[in-house]
Write a protein that holds these residues in place. Sequence first.
Motif, PDB file in Angstrom:
ATOM      1  N   CYS A 142     -14.498   3.392  -2.685  1.00  0.00           N
ATOM      2  CA  CYS A 142     -13.701   2.723  -1.245  1.00  0.00           C
ATOM      3  C   CYS A 142     -14.228   3.273  -0.215  1.00  0.00           C
ATOM      4  O   CYS A 142     -13.687   2.171   0.237  1.00  0.00           O
ATOM      5  CB  CYS A 142     -12.287   3.900  -1.998  1.00  0.00           C
ATOM      6  N   SER A 155       0.822  -1.124  -0.261  1.00  0.00           N
ATOM      7  CA  SER A 155      -0.432   0.040  -0.010  1.00  0.00           C
ATOM      8  C   SER A 155       0.797   1.040   0.074  1.00  0.00           C
ATOM      9  O   SER A 155       1.328   2.273  -0.607  1.00  0.00           O
ATOM     10  CB  SER A 155      -0.599   0.054   1.410  1.00  0.00           C
ATOM     11  N   SER A 167       1.124   4.446  -3.225  1.00  0.00           N
ATOM     12  CA  SER A 167       1.605   5.825  -2.601  1.00  0.00           C
ATOM     13  C   SER A 167       3.063   6.584  -3.205  1.00  0.00           C
ATOM     14  O   SER A 167       2.598   7.854  -3.290  1.00  0.00           O
ATOM     15  CB  SER A 167       1.028   6.240  -0.889  1.00  0.00           C
ATOM     16  N   TRP A 219      -4.568   9.660  -0.297  1.00  0.00           N
ATOM     17  CA  TRP A 219      -5.552   9.326  -1.116  1.00  0.00           C
ATOM     18  C   TRP A 219      -5.878  10.701  -1.512  1.00  0.00           C
ATOM     19  O   TRP A 219      -6.476  10.873  -3.700  1.00  0.00           O
ATOM     20  CB  TRP A 219      -7.101   9.341   0.069  1.00  0.00           C
TER      21      TRP A 219
END
Length: 454
Positions: free
Chosen positions: A446, A99, A103, A409
């Motif tokens: 999401c 994850s 990013s 995000w």
Amino acid sequence: MSNVMEQLFGFPNVQSYLSSLVKAPKTVAHRAFKTRSVAEQLDDRNAVGEMKRVLGAFDLACIGVGLMLGAGVFVTTGTVASEHAGPAVVMSYLVAGFSALLSSLCYAEFSANMPLSGGAYSYVNAVFGEYLAWLTVTNLILEYILANAAVIRSFSGYFALLINQPPERLVIPYGNYNLDFFAFGWVLLLTMLLILGTKESARFNLVVTIVHVVLVVFIIIAGLVKSNPANTQPFAPYGARGVFNGAAIVFFSYIGFDAVATSAEEVKNPKRDLPLGILGALALVTICYILMSLALVLMVPLEALQTSGSFAAAFTYVGMDWAHYIVALGALLGIITGTLVGMYAVSRIIAAVARQHLLPPFLAKIHRRFGTPWITTLLQGVATAIIALFTDFAELINLVSISTLFAFWIVALGLLWKRYYKQNNSKAVRSNLILAVQMLLLVASCIAFTACYW
């Protein structure tokens, strides 16, 4: 006098400020989604002075490792293995690392094309405008200051372990608080180091990080030597849900790779060095985390794992009681570098916001001799020190992750918009509307997934 007032607060006099306050709703409506190009943000930088370009790819990688390879892995691994994932904590670190990798790729692309010290704030400002940039930067400032206080707050506990004293001996009870003057003093000391210069801070971080990595390698090797494969059975006693719940907790240990992007204006060759520094730091840290968690669960069976001081307790369990000093020293070095780099990052973010007058302009002032944003560094250092003095680690860590995830995000959405948004094209309106709908559907899915999961 008016020139001084304008340099400090952005307004020549009180009357001008009150007049602007009356016009605030109209100003917000006009500027909320007004973007600032890279050229405009570079002009803002030039107006207050440039920082010294002294960092290379290796320096950046050490900055990232110094921040990420800190107290998180020593504090969260035992808890996650014992209460959430079992020996599959290894998989939790792998999921969290993947994850973080996604990013980091967004940050690497942005930083190569927009070498600005504001990091996520600068990227969002250039893509979505000032309103979302302001929401992002407030979350980032909150995240870094709380995370820095959380990390340094764990210093006294590991220092007590190093000198064979109970942790409560190094804090002072006062009402409902446990005052930690070790944390308070260390923050002030690191603040002064950051004010003195970026290169000096980077050299200190380099030396401490190298020693820290050597100690981490020792912990991995010593742990694997004392391993017992039978201790990993059952591997995932809490199932896949436990693995993902554990990943959400250990993700705290990956916070920091985005700090490398905030050093863009102090890098010699940003287009080459920033992506290398970000991805290199994350790769090294992920490998260390996976191997450290594997060593822990191989040394100790699940029922014997301790949630507090898990690595030190594990070496005691396998008859290597002396090794807990190595664990304590490694944790202390990680705590120091983690706090140093975290404070470095937040001072650059605040300075980037201040030079665009979204905070008082004096916060962006660069010291003539040291080439650092000294006022911002000093103020955020004092704020971190006060929070660390009064607030426990457990209370702080729960406040950090949500701010981090929001920033990651919005940066990922910004990269999608930057890639596919079309300008000066006859079909631009229709294609941009479709893009906006697709991104809203992505966000909604999401949120729905998260709601259903929890």
